[in-house]
Enzyme design. Sequence first.
Site, PDB file in Angstrom:
ATOM      1  CE  LYS A  78      -2.931  -1.089  11.049  1.00  0.00           C
ATOM      2  NZ  LYS A  78      -2.161   0.001  10.384  1.00  0.00           N
ATOM      3  CB  THR A 110      -0.132  -5.963   1.330  1.00  0.00           C
ATOM      4  OG1 THR A 110      -0.663  -6.273   2.589  1.00  0.00           O
ATOM      5  CG2 THR A 110      -1.071  -4.743   0.779  1.00  0.00           C
ATOM      6  CG  ASP A 152       9.892   0.173   3.539  1.00  0.00           C
ATOM      7  OD1 ASP A 152       8.649   0.001   3.273  1.00  0.00           O
ATOM      8  OD2 ASP A 152      10.671  -0.666   3.928  1.00  0.00           O
ATOM      9  CE1 TYR A 178      -2.232  -4.428  11.301  1.00  0.00           C
ATOM     10  CE2 TYR A 178      -4.167  -5.400  11.305  1.00  0.00           C
ATOM     11  CZ  TYR A 178      -3.366  -4.811  10.667  1.00  0.00           C
ATOM     12  OH  TYR A 178      -3.533  -3.969   9.457  1.00  0.00           O
ATOM     13  CG  ASP A 189      12.591   2.524  13.874  1.00  0.00           C
ATOM     14  OD1 ASP A 189      11.020   2.580  13.804  1.00  0.00           O
ATOM     15  OD2 ASP A 189      12.923   1.813  14.563  1.00  0.00           O
ATOM     16  CG  LEU A 212      -2.215  -0.772   1.106  1.00  0.00           C
ATOM     17  CD1 LEU A 212      -2.697  -1.127   2.405  1.00  0.00           C
ATOM     18  CD2 LEU A 212      -3.077  -0.325   0.295  1.00  0.00           C
ATOM     19  CG  ASN A 254       1.165   2.270   4.536  1.00  0.00           C
ATOM     20  OD1 ASN A 254       0.231   1.809   4.394  1.00  0.00           O
ATOM     21  ND2 ASN A 254       2.228   1.573   4.134  1.00  0.00           N
TER      22      ASN A 254
END
Length: 303
Positions: free
Chosen positions: A175, A205, A38, A171, A73, A19, A100
Amino acid sequence: MTGLCTGGVAAVTGAGRGLGRAHALALAAAGARVVVNDLGTGLDGTGDGAGPAQQVAEEIRALGGEAVAHGGDVATTDGAAALVALALDTFGRLDALVNNAGFLRDRMLVNLEEDDWDAVMRVHLKGHFLPLKYAAEHWRAEAKAGRPPQARVVNTSSGAGLAGSVGQGNYSAAKAGIVGLTLVAAAELGRYGIQVNAIAPAARTRMTEHAFARAMTAPGEGEFDAMAPENVSPLVVWLSSAASAGVTGRVFEAEGGRITVMEGWRPGPTADRGARWTPAEAGEAALKLLAAAEPPQPVYGAR
């Protein structure tokens, strides 16, 4: 490259693959200069390498756009501050931040180790908070100096954060926390010209291909690929642009050709007796209210 973001600068975290890569390419196609972040980790967050960020930056430049890679990071103070500084030093401004970055360490709760909990919370929650903090500090300073920005932040939640997901307690909690962070940031930062929204995307992904392999199989040639990450990016581009003026503190689900505005927690049926309930009375009232309420959305993976 011209479009909704022409002349602007966008930073995208976790943009080396999936994404994030799709968002970075779409923002560049819309005219933005892009800082491609990244850390280059594996699916579980281990390892590192600047390769993926550099590759996407090179891909944008090969298509005629402007981009610079950042391999830090963003869940650290130094990494997040450096991301914002790189945008300012390279392009002289920052207009949009797309948070993201993330990874998975899925376990059922009784098997979930503390390290797995902490690592997922760190990359998702801290990795959203710190870039947001340093970008907002810059934009606030601009506003106080008489240069009010049209700043945009797009955070990344998930259906797991909105409804829960079996085997993803860490997770899902992270989120869900991102939604709470989004609402607070929108309320606090609006006075400085900063809009903050969140998306809950569904796409094929690295993080989803094993969990949803059957549903996310690529279609045949010429068919619409409903699970392609590129389907989510047009909404991200719009939310990152001045065209989204007035839209803040909202959460959107995005999947394939579908966009949904999520309405979140809001008061439903209520009862007030004007005095303290006994436990039995409270239970009786709760059952009546539940009978009148909408049923909750099922948790993903629940039987």
